[in-house]
Design an enzyme around this catalytic site. Sequence first.
Site, PDB file in Angstrom:
ATOM      1  N   LYS A  82      33.340 -31.016 -34.439  1.00 51.62           N
ATOM      2  CA  LYS A  82      34.065 -32.479 -34.062  1.00 51.62           C
ATOM      3  C   LYS A  82      33.976 -32.834 -32.771  1.00 51.62           C
ATOM      4  CE  LYS A  82      35.037 -31.780 -38.400  1.00 51.62           C
ATOM      5  NZ  LYS A  82      35.978 -30.961 -38.794  1.00 51.62           N
ATOM      6  N   HIS A 126      30.247 -28.839 -39.389  1.00 49.64           N
ATOM      7  CA  HIS A 126      31.584 -28.958 -39.356  1.00 49.64           C
ATOM      8  C   HIS A 126      32.037 -29.343 -38.074  1.00 49.64           C
ATOM      9  CE1 HIS A 126      35.901 -27.495 -40.176  1.00 49.64           C
ATOM     10  NE2 HIS A 126      35.650 -28.499 -41.208  1.00 49.64           N
ATOM     11  N   ASP A 155      30.278 -41.247 -22.119  1.00 50.16           N
ATOM     12  CA  ASP A 155      30.030 -41.135 -20.672  1.00 50.16           C
ATOM     13  C   ASP A 155      30.470 -39.890 -20.264  1.00 50.16           C
ATOM     14  OD1 ASP A 155      28.622 -43.782 -20.684  1.00 50.16           O
ATOM     15  OD2 ASP A 155      30.381 -44.659 -19.628  1.00 50.16           O
ATOM     16  N   ALA A 183      30.109 -36.556 -33.144  1.00 53.62           N
ATOM     17  CA  ALA A 183      29.656 -35.455 -34.396  1.00 53.62           C
ATOM     18  C   ALA A 183      31.103 -35.158 -35.156  1.00 53.62           C
ATOM     19  CB  ALA A 183      29.350 -34.194 -33.599  1.00 53.62           C
TER      20      ALA A 183
END
Length: 508
Positions: A187, A185, A192, A95
């Site tokens: 991150k 926004h 896994d 993301a």
Amino acid sequence: MLAAITAARGSSFTSWRASTVVFTRHFATQDTGTARAVSDQRYIAGTKQLLQDARPALPRFAAQGDNIRPLLSPSQFYNEMKDHIRSAQRSITLAALYLGHNEHDLITALSEALRSRPKLKLNLLLDCLRGTRDSGKGSSASLLYPLLKAYPDQVRISMYHTPDLSGFLKQVMPPRFNEGIGLMHMKVYAFDDTLIMSGANMSHDYFTDRQDRYIVFHNKDITEYYCDLVSTVSSISYSLQDKDGSFVLGMTSGMPDPVEDSKKFKQHATKTVCSFLKKWSNVQQLPKDSSYDTTLYPLVQMGPFGLRQDERVTLAMLEHILHAKEQEGAAKLFITSGYFNIEKRYSETIINSTAADVCLIAASPEANGFFNSAGISKYIPPAYTLIEQRFFNGVKRAGNAERIKIEEYLRKGWTYHAKGLWVYPPHSNQPVMTTIGSPNFGYRSMVRDLEAQLFVVTSNPGLRQSLHQELSHLRQYAQPVTEATFQLPERQVPMWVGGVSRAIRTMM
């Protein structure tokens, strides 16, 4: 001996001081390191108690500090990502705001992983506005489309669109400028059972010469939390779809469109994210044994949905650190952000600190990503200079100039995007807490964007030393800001920038 000190915590502060004096006299020959360790443990306990008392309750994860590792450089971050892509067996979750249009090597690594392991799943979440903006050489969406087309059963690509950009505003605001209205926004990079929390995006500069922060967590439970968070936001986002040989964006059937029906979308999205938060708030892990010496508290901030968890907890933590009443000596707080635009309540709390020394680290104008950019955006660094100068003057008016300092990151050829904070107890040379994630402590992080943050509280000696080294690595390129800084010819700001910066401060 430690039990006696612990029992004394419930007594008054005066009694505690008296017992400490007795302790010190009786064991005058004892290494002062032991007393410092006890003091640090007491500070850690108070910090954890504040986070555990937060309401609504925050999830709490017990972790082993030996399995947590900060990275220092963009190249380390990039190599770590590629290594985990090559080794992931079950899932990869990514993301970020965007994927750089030149990141063909990263796409190749993902493609090879998906081809060689047919059971491997990829979930990738980007911002829709930034991810579909064409740089002239393509966009994140166009770069990812072949991956979706080649592995349709393994790949899910989602694009979150803010509901605050709709109707007439959507029609009139041009690309790039419309991103000031709101973005995805967060991150998050998960492979896994391994998580990398960062503030960095996935593009060439973030992998080479744009300094950010990155912490690796080898912990199944916290990784599962953030994968679920990304999946939850993905469920309220557009999905990248293949249609007749090209990509299109579509919403899940029955899901309100954020552009066409922003009011219903907000209602649905708020309910969805609240369900996620409620489910995870039930996780309250306790240490399994003494090796579980670190506690993790994940938070989110989603202003468009009225969810302000990170803001509320961060403000309470700043109050706790900066205005503690019963504390011997000053704690030390280091705060960093690539953009000096600290929200008013944060700023006032810092300026009026009575119990901690504070150092704020920001990008110098030359280390700002907009430095010497084309068009009106070249005035963004001067706008941050002006906001920084106002803060500097506020510190002086409060009589706190000796306690609160500002430093600016300046490294030739590099830009600066790091964010987070580190907390050092009184008389300690190693931090016991840090935050890692995407918020910038600014207005737009609070009200416009979707943010993810992680509070890390630890007594692990190795991790504390690593976090100290991380901060030292950033500060080796930082220069102190003084009155003379703002007198330099290159730091003079056009008068009109002041008015504009006030008007658009929530978009910066």
